[in-house]
Design a protein around this motif. Structure first.
Motif, PDB file in Angstrom:
ATOM      1  N   THR A 175      44.665  43.239  28.330  1.00 25.45           N
ATOM      2  CA  THR A 175      43.215  42.214  28.173  1.00 25.45           C
ATOM      3  C   THR A 175      44.093  41.184  28.964  1.00 25.45           C
ATOM      4  O   THR A 175      45.673  40.458  29.313  1.00 25.45           O
TER       5      THR A 175
ATOM      6  N   GLU B 193      43.369  37.170  31.370  1.00 23.00           N
ATOM      7  CA  GLU B 193      41.794  36.192  31.587  1.00 23.00           C
ATOM      8  C   GLU B 193      42.334  35.899  32.749  1.00 23.00           C
ATOM      9  O   GLU B 193      43.102  35.982  33.187  1.00 23.00           O
TER      10      GLU B 193
ATOM     11  N   SER C 216      37.519  37.282  29.578  1.00 24.94           N
ATOM     12  CA  SER C 216      38.117  38.214  28.427  1.00 24.94           C
ATOM     13  C   SER C 216      38.570  39.625  29.044  1.00 24.94           C
ATOM     14  O   SER C 216      36.964  40.050  29.158  1.00 24.94           O
TER      15      SER C 216
END
Length: 94
Positions: free
Chosen positions: A53, A55, A60
């Motif tokens: 994941t 950012e 996201s």
């Protein structure tokens, strides 16, 4: 393998080098290395699915890579990219 998509109208490209296993994400000219071939911790594993994941640009970004059980380096792998929970790119290949 190269997946091309956009985030808020800005170009994004996920690259996977089939020979080295390097996985990188380029968003609007800025490159982030996800899997580095010189770091054994990112290359050695027994899981069939790996996920990350990230950012970026206030979103996201979820990246998932699935490999086959046997002879994974010689067979196609599947990469999926979701941005804020929405699937934006998926591809199977080398």
């Amino acid at each position: 393998m190269q997946l091309t998509f956009s985030i808020d109208g800005k170009p994004a490209v996920l690259n996977r080098d089939w020979l080295t296993g390097r996985l990188s994400l380029n968003i609007n000219g800025a490159t982030t290395t996800i899997q580095n071939p010189w770091n054994p911790a990112t290359q050695i594993g027994f899981q069939l699915t790996k996920s990350w994941t990230i950012e970026a640009l206030g979103h996201s970004i979820f990246i998932e890579k699935r490999r086959p059980l046997l002879f994974a380096g010689l067979r196609p792998q599947t990469c999926r990219v979701t941005v804020d929970g929405e699937l934006v790119a998926e591809q199977t290949g080398y």
